[in-house]
Design a protein around this motif. Structure first.
Motif, mmCIF file in Angstrom:
data_model
loop_
_atom_site.group_PDB
_atom_site.id
_atom_site.type_symbol
_atom_site.label_atom_id
_atom_site.label_comp_id
_atom_site.label_asym_id
_atom_site.label_seq_id
_atom_site.Cartn_x
_atom_site.Cartn_y
_atom_site.Cartn_z
ATOM 1 N N ILE A 137 21.247 -59.547 33.928
ATOM 2 C CA ILE A 137 22.309 -59.565 32.727
ATOM 3 C C ILE A 137 22.216 -61.297 31.878
ATOM 4 O O ILE A 137 22.372 -62.202 33.080
ATOM 5 N N LEU A 138 22.049 -61.171 31.350
ATOM 6 C CA LEU A 138 22.109 -62.811 30.686
ATOM 7 C C LEU A 138 22.826 -63.177 29.165
ATOM 8 O O LEU A 138 23.583 -61.776 28.419
ATOM 9 N N TYR A 139 23.671 -63.550 29.059
ATOM 10 C CA TYR A 139 24.947 -64.518 27.903
ATOM 11 C C TYR A 139 24.798 -65.455 27.718
ATOM 12 O O TYR A 139 24.886 -66.912 28.211
ATOM 13 N N ASP A 140 25.366 -65.691 26.749
ATOM 14 C CA ASP A 140 25.017 -67.456 25.854
ATOM 15 C C ASP A 140 26.223 -67.254 24.582
ATOM 16 O O ASP A 140 26.188 -66.801 23.809
ATOM 17 N N GLN A 141 27.151 -68.019 25.191
ATOM 18 C CA GLN A 141 28.165 -67.819 24.148
ATOM 19 C C GLN A 141 27.859 -68.446 22.929
ATOM 20 O O GLN A 141 28.236 -68.064 21.797
ATOM 21 N N GLU A 142 27.019 -68.798 22.617
ATOM 22 C CA GLU A 142 26.115 -69.518 21.545
ATOM 23 C C GLU A 142 25.842 -68.328 20.273
ATOM 24 O O GLU A 142 25.721 -68.568 19.257
ATOM 25 N N ARG A 143 25.859 -67.135 21.169
ATOM 26 C CA ARG A 143 24.764 -65.982 20.264
ATOM 27 C C ARG A 143 26.284 -65.181 21.727
ATOM 28 O O ARG A 143 25.296 -64.301 21.815
ATOM 29 N N MET A 144 27.301 -64.961 21.121
ATOM 30 C CA MET A 144 28.200 -64.510 21.667
ATOM 31 C C MET A 144 28.356 -63.171 21.577
ATOM 32 O O MET A 144 29.206 -62.243 21.475
ATOM 33 N N ASN A 145 27.965 -62.316 20.238
ATOM 34 C CA ASN A 145 27.852 -61.295 19.540
ATOM 35 C C ASN A 145 26.454 -59.876 19.849
ATOM 36 O O ASN A 145 26.151 -59.360 19.771
ATOM 37 N N GLU A 146 25.877 -61.035 21.149
ATOM 38 C CA GLU A 146 24.539 -59.911 21.774
ATOM 39 C C GLU A 146 24.438 -60.805 23.910
ATOM 40 O O GLU A 146 25.129 -61.596 24.231
ATOM 41 N N PHE A 147 24.160 -59.947 24.075
ATOM 42 C CA PHE A 147 23.643 -60.168 25.331
ATOM 43 C C PHE A 147 22.456 -59.668 25.656
ATOM 44 O O PHE A 147 21.800 -58.761 25.052
ATOM 45 N N GLU A 148 21.808 -59.849 27.023
ATOM 46 C CA GLU A 148 20.000 -59.124 27.051
ATOM 47 C C GLU A 148 20.010 -58.152 28.515
ATOM 48 O O GLU A 148 21.364 -59.107 29.384
ATOM 49 N N ILE A 149 19.566 -57.052 28.704
ATOM 50 C CA ILE A 149 19.981 -56.623 30.508
ATOM 51 C C ILE A 149 18.747 -56.331 30.919
ATOM 52 O O ILE A 149 17.779 -55.523 29.918
ATOM 53 N N TYR A 150 18.148 -56.678 31.844
ATOM 54 C CA TYR A 150 16.589 -55.943 32.373
ATOM 55 C C TYR A 150 17.519 -55.280 33.106
ATOM 56 O O TYR A 150 18.060 -55.147 34.404
ATOM 57 N N GLN A 151 16.544 -54.114 33.804
ATOM 58 C CA GLN A 151 16.446 -52.805 34.447
ATOM 59 C C GLN A 151 15.516 -52.849 34.950
ATOM 60 O O GLN A 151 14.491 -52.126 34.234
ATOM 61 N N ALA A 152 15.190 -52.552 36.464
ATOM 62 C CA ALA A 152 13.767 -52.563 37.390
ATOM 63 C C ALA A 152 14.092 -50.966 37.700
ATOM 64 O O ALA A 152 13.874 -50.914 39.523
ATOM 65 N N ASN A 153 13.848 -50.569 36.158
ATOM 66 C CA ASN A 153 13.796 -48.863 36.729
ATOM 67 C C ASN A 153 12.068 -48.532 35.790
ATOM 68 O O ASN A 153 12.614 -48.739 34.973
ATOM 69 N N GLY A 154 11.609 -46.619 36.204
ATOM 70 C CA GLY A 154 10.787 -46.416 35.133
ATOM 71 C C GLY A 154 9.459 -47.732 35.427
ATOM 72 O O GLY A 154 9.720 -47.755 36.387
ATOM 73 N N PRO A 155 8.489 -46.643 34.269
ATOM 74 C CA PRO A 155 7.256 -47.745 34.427
ATOM 75 C C PRO A 155 6.987 -49.209 34.799
ATOM 76 O O PRO A 155 7.875 -49.607 33.659
#
Length: 372
Positions: A271-289
């Motif tokens: 999971i990645l988050y940055d306060q300068e872009r406080m209304n979003e975050f990124e998530i990587y989940q190692a599942n599926g193809p």
């Protein structure tokens, strides 16, 4: 719950934030009595009267002690420079008031300990202004972690960078003096520590390095003065949970304005988050193809409560002051005896002890255990 009577000490940027929060908490949430803004204190009667008129307070004074005996004042907001927090918070608690004090608690660990002791004796609610933990995105990340969305967390990196001390020609101020603390560590490093506490608990041990990009700064009247604290710090930490963490703080980072970059690495994702872009975050989940795997960006929306109290549509963004309104609502809940998402003086003292352990580590050149 009856309407709370409010006293405010200090009307700089954070004082204005507190006043805006007290004024907005009823319109935003609709489930509280409108706080009564009673007394405002500033450094002079004239300035206090001006600010009281602007911010909606009934009375103004140049001496903050004058309103502590007023039985109608239930809560005191303290937004003064760091070195005044201890005296004001302790006096307010001893006068039987709840306290909402901006971070950090104090510039000396002994003062922070006295503040916690005063809070414990008073039985009143005493909390610190760590509003970044109120972000609906951070709340959602905490839920994802508790649900195991990225498996078992094994490593965390968090950085806080700003550039208000980047220019070496910036004149010497209290920020560069030991009287204001260790520098970047407690000036704003406590903010990422508040996020770490909210997501992962307390720090167990630390080892630290610190740097002075500018060894001296010019004086406004001519000449120069040696910089007494450090604008950059790097810390290796071990949490009580066993998680390893890297913390880096820099208030001399050109181009960075309000960056708190959080990277959480787990056994099945990140999971990645940055306060300068406080209304979003990124998530990587190692599942599926494997060929379909990648980071997904998630925009904050009304399903990330209490975002919905401000904006009915996703992607329209909350701001810094909105987090203060959420924090204000949490404080009202705590005063009413309800669960609240806040950092009180007890946990705040643990954060302060973490900072002082970091400074001690730098002095000793080795690992230091944080006092519980």
């Amino acid at each position: 719950m009856a309407a709370l009577g409010i006293g405010l000490i200090g009307t700089g940027y954070m004082g204005k934030c507190h006043a805006m929060a007290w004024n907005a908490v009823l319109p935003v949430f609709g489930d509280v009595e409108a706080p009564r803004l009673l007394h405002l204190a500033e450094t002079s009667d004239e300035r206090a009267r001006q600010r009281a008129s602007e911010l909606g307070f009934e009375k103004a004074t140049g001496d903050w002690r004058t309103f502590l005996d007023d039985p109608l004042v239930d809560v005191v907001s303290i937004t003064t420079p760091n070195q005044f927090h201890a005296e004001m918070a302790i006096a307010a608690l001893e006068a039987g008031k709840h306290v909402w004090c901006e971070k950090p608690m104090a510039t000396a660990l002994a003062d922070a300990e006295r503040m916690q002791e005063a809070a414990a004796r008073s039985g009143k609610v005493a909390v610190l202004g760590y509003n970044y933990i109120q972000n609906p995105v951070i709340r959602h990340i905490r839920r994802l972690l508790s649900e195991g969305a990225i498996g078992e967390v094994n490593h965390v990196r968090i950085e806080m960078d700003e550039d208000f001390m980047a220019d070496p020609t910036t004149p010497f101020s209290t920020r560069s003096a030991l009287a204001s603390g260790y520098g970047a560590l407690d000036d704003f490093g406590v903010h990422p520590l508040s996020l770490l506490f909210t997501l992962f608990g307390h720090v167990e041990s630390v080892v630290t390095d610190m740097v002075k990009p500018s060894e001296e700064r010019p004086l406004s009247g001519g000449g120069a003065r040696k910089v007494e604290n450090h604008d950059v710090a790097s810390v290796l930490m071990r949490m009580e949970s066993g998680t390893s963490v890297v913390l880096m703080v820099n208030r001399a980072a050109w181009g960075r304005k309000g960056r708190i970059a959080l990277q959480v690495f787990g056994s099945t994702g990140s999971i990645l988050y940055d306060q300068e872009r406080m209304n979003e975050f990124e998530i990587y989940q190692a599942n599926g193809p494997t060929e379909n795997q990648g980071f997904r960006k998630v925009l904050a929306g009304p399903y990330h409560q209490p975002y919905d109290r401000f904006v009915p549509a996703p992607g329209h963004s909350l701001g810094f002051n909105d987090l203060k309104v959420i924090e204000c609502r949490e404080l009202i809940a705590a005063i009413g005896g309800k669960p609240a998402n806040l950092i009180d003086f007890k946990d705040g003292l643990r954060i302060e002890r973490s900072v002082h352990a970091m400074a001690q580590s730098f002095a000793d050149r080795g690992w230091v255990r944080v006092e519980a």
